[in-house]
Design a protein around this motif. Structure first.
Motif, PDB file in Angstrom:
ATOM      1  N   ASN A   1      -8.122  -7.454 -11.374  1.00  0.00           N
ATOM      2  CA  ASN A   1      -7.761  -6.599 -10.299  1.00  0.00           C
ATOM      3  C   ASN A   1      -6.547  -5.459 -10.917  1.00  0.00           C
ATOM      4  OD1 ASN A   1      -9.429  -7.542  -8.607  1.00  0.00           O
ATOM      5  ND2 ASN A   1      -7.861  -9.269  -8.037  1.00  0.00           N
TER       6      ASN A   1
ATOM      7  N   HIS B   1      -9.763  -1.725 -20.355  1.00  0.00           N
ATOM      8  CA  HIS B   1      -9.548  -0.250 -19.791  1.00  0.00           C
ATOM      9  C   HIS B   1      -8.061  -0.186 -20.038  1.00  0.00           C
ATOM     10  CE1 HIS B   1      -8.268  -3.213 -16.705  1.00  0.00           C
ATOM     11  NE2 HIS B   1      -7.631  -2.187 -16.124  1.00  0.00           N
TER      12      HIS B   1
ATOM     13  N   LYS C   1      -1.019   3.558  -8.999  1.00  0.00           N
ATOM     14  CA  LYS C   1      -1.781   3.922  -9.907  1.00  0.00           C
ATOM     15  C   LYS C   1      -0.946   4.632 -11.318  1.00  0.00           C
ATOM     16  CE  LYS C   1      -5.475   5.695  -7.361  1.00  0.00           C
ATOM     17  NZ  LYS C   1      -6.367   4.701  -7.554  1.00  0.00           N
TER      18      LYS C   1
ATOM     19  N   THR D   1      -8.043  -2.714 -12.389  1.00  0.00           N
ATOM     20  CA  THR D   1      -8.572  -1.506 -12.712  1.00  0.00           C
ATOM     21  C   THR D   1      -8.038  -0.313 -12.557  1.00  0.00           C
ATOM     22  OG1 THR D   1     -10.574  -2.880 -12.003  1.00  0.00           O
ATOM     23  CG2 THR D   1     -11.037  -0.509 -12.313  1.00  0.00           C
ATOM     24  N   SER D   2      -7.219  -0.189 -11.568  1.00  0.00           N
ATOM     25  CA  SER D   2      -6.647   1.099 -11.269  1.00  0.00           C
ATOM     26  C   SER D   2      -5.104   1.412 -11.965  1.00  0.00           C
ATOM     27  CB  SER D   2      -6.330   1.143  -9.549  1.00  0.00           C
ATOM     28  OG  SER D   2      -7.438   0.951  -8.738  1.00  0.00           O
ATOM     29  N   ASN D   3      -4.700   0.359 -12.711  1.00  0.00           N
ATOM     30  CA  ASN D   3      -3.671   0.634 -13.628  1.00  0.00           C
ATOM     31  C   ASN D   3      -3.607   0.738 -14.552  1.00  0.00           C
ATOM     32  OD1 ASN D   3      -3.300  -2.546 -11.561  1.00  0.00           O
ATOM     33  ND2 ASN D   3      -1.952  -0.569 -10.751  1.00  0.00           N
TER      34      ASN D   3
ATOM     35  N   GLN E   1      -3.772  -1.747  -6.064  1.00  0.00           N
ATOM     36  CA  GLN E   1      -4.650  -0.705  -6.262  1.00  0.00           C
ATOM     37  C   GLN E   1      -3.791   0.643  -6.163  1.00  0.00           C
ATOM     38  OE1 GLN E   1      -5.090  -3.525  -4.644  1.00  0.00           O
ATOM     39  NE2 GLN E   1      -7.168  -4.272  -5.299  1.00  0.00           N
ATOM     40  N   GLY E   2      -2.934   0.738  -5.171  1.00  0.00           N
ATOM     41  CA  GLY E   2      -2.321   1.981  -5.060  1.00  0.00           C
ATOM     42  C   GLY E   2      -1.152   2.290  -5.943  1.00  0.00           C
TER      43      GLY E   2
ATOM     44  N   GLU F   1       0.829  -1.405  -0.071  1.00  0.00           N
ATOM     45  CA  GLU F   1      -0.214   0.060  -0.148  1.00  0.00           C
ATOM     46  C   GLU F   1       1.009   1.402  -0.038  1.00  0.00           C
ATOM     47  OE1 GLU F   1      -2.303  -3.401   1.431  1.00  0.00           O
ATOM     48  OE2 GLU F   1      -0.476  -2.567   1.873  1.00  0.00           O
TER      49      GLU F   1
END
Length: 247
Positions: A128, A153, A111, A130-132, A108-109, A86
């Motif tokens: 998982n 995405h 980015k 999605t944030s990358n 997720q962190g 994190e």
């Protein structure tokens, strides 16, 4: 009160050992127990943690302060999970290859992640990420993936390696049609048996592929004029399989 340390037992002299030799059965038992303990330790799930990642950073000459690292080398450590990352919010290149990871998670962190190297694990599903959305390189070679999914995405993705997985048909590669910036693709050494519509499939992709590795799939050997037809169908191609494409 502080308990005193137990006294260390006296080391027996050579004469005492000679007089009272240790039975061979006991030696064998101790050796067997030791090997069993080592095997159990190897089999124990090795979970990633913030403390363990910090130790690796020090061991591999990375920054002790997580936010200062832009590259993180966690490969060849036997990890089965991705956790404790994190604080590593500025990572651009993450190396997780040659572990025992079963699931992509815990990123997720990150980015601003541009390169994810997670080859040689036990991943069955792409998930998982999605944030990358800044990902440019994704290496999933030598895993257990059967179908490309959850990539639509990643519109900036340029390099994708899914060689040596368990992909069995072109239909399982349909997700490639949602990757407009893809330039370098490796799907070699899978289990794709398709012989019809192969050239048309690659020609239908929106991306202008420069490098395509498709060799090692069982259907290739039955496609008539395979190389010539693909080169003609993909004018942007500069490298096909293991050989360059000359103008």
């Amino acid at each position: 009160a502080v308990e005193p340390c137990p006294k260390r037992p006296a080391v027996p002299s050579n004469m005492a050992l000679a007089a009272n030799p240790i039975p061979k059965a006991a030696l064998c038992t101790n050796s067997k127990d030791k090997h069993q303990a080592e095997d159990a330790d190897r089999c124990r799930v090795k979970r990633m943690s913030a403390e363990l990642v910090l130790e690796i950073c020090k061991e591999r000459s990375m920054w002790a302060q997580p936010h200062l690292n832009t590259q993180l080398y966690l490969n060849y450590k036997g990890f089965e999970t991705i956790e404790g990352l994190e604080a590593y919010i500025n990572i651009r290149a993450l190396y997780l290859g040659s572990n025992n990871i079963e699931k992509i998670d815990g990123l997720q962190g990150m980015k601003d992640l541009r390169s994810l190297q997670i080859e040689g694990n036990r991943i069955r599903c792409i998930e998982n990420l999605t944030s990358n959305v800044e990902l440019r390189q994704l290496n999933l070679e030598f895993n257990a993936i059967r179908r490309l999914s959850n990539l639509s995405h990643l519109t900036k993705l340029q390099h994708l390696n899914v060689a040596k997985n368990a992909i069995a048909s072109l239909e399982d590669l349909d997700e490639l049609k949602s990757l407009p910036c893809l330039e370098n693709l490796d799907v070699s050494q899978n289990a794709i048996e398709d012989t019809e519509g192969v050239v048309e499939f690659w020609a239908s992709l929106p991306a202008e592929l420069k490098i395509l590795r498709y060799h090692g799939n069982p259907g290739v050997r039955s496609i008539e004029h395979y190389r010539k037809r693909l080169v003609n169908a993909l004018p942007s191609l500069r490298y096909l399989d293991e050989r360059p494409v000359f103008p």
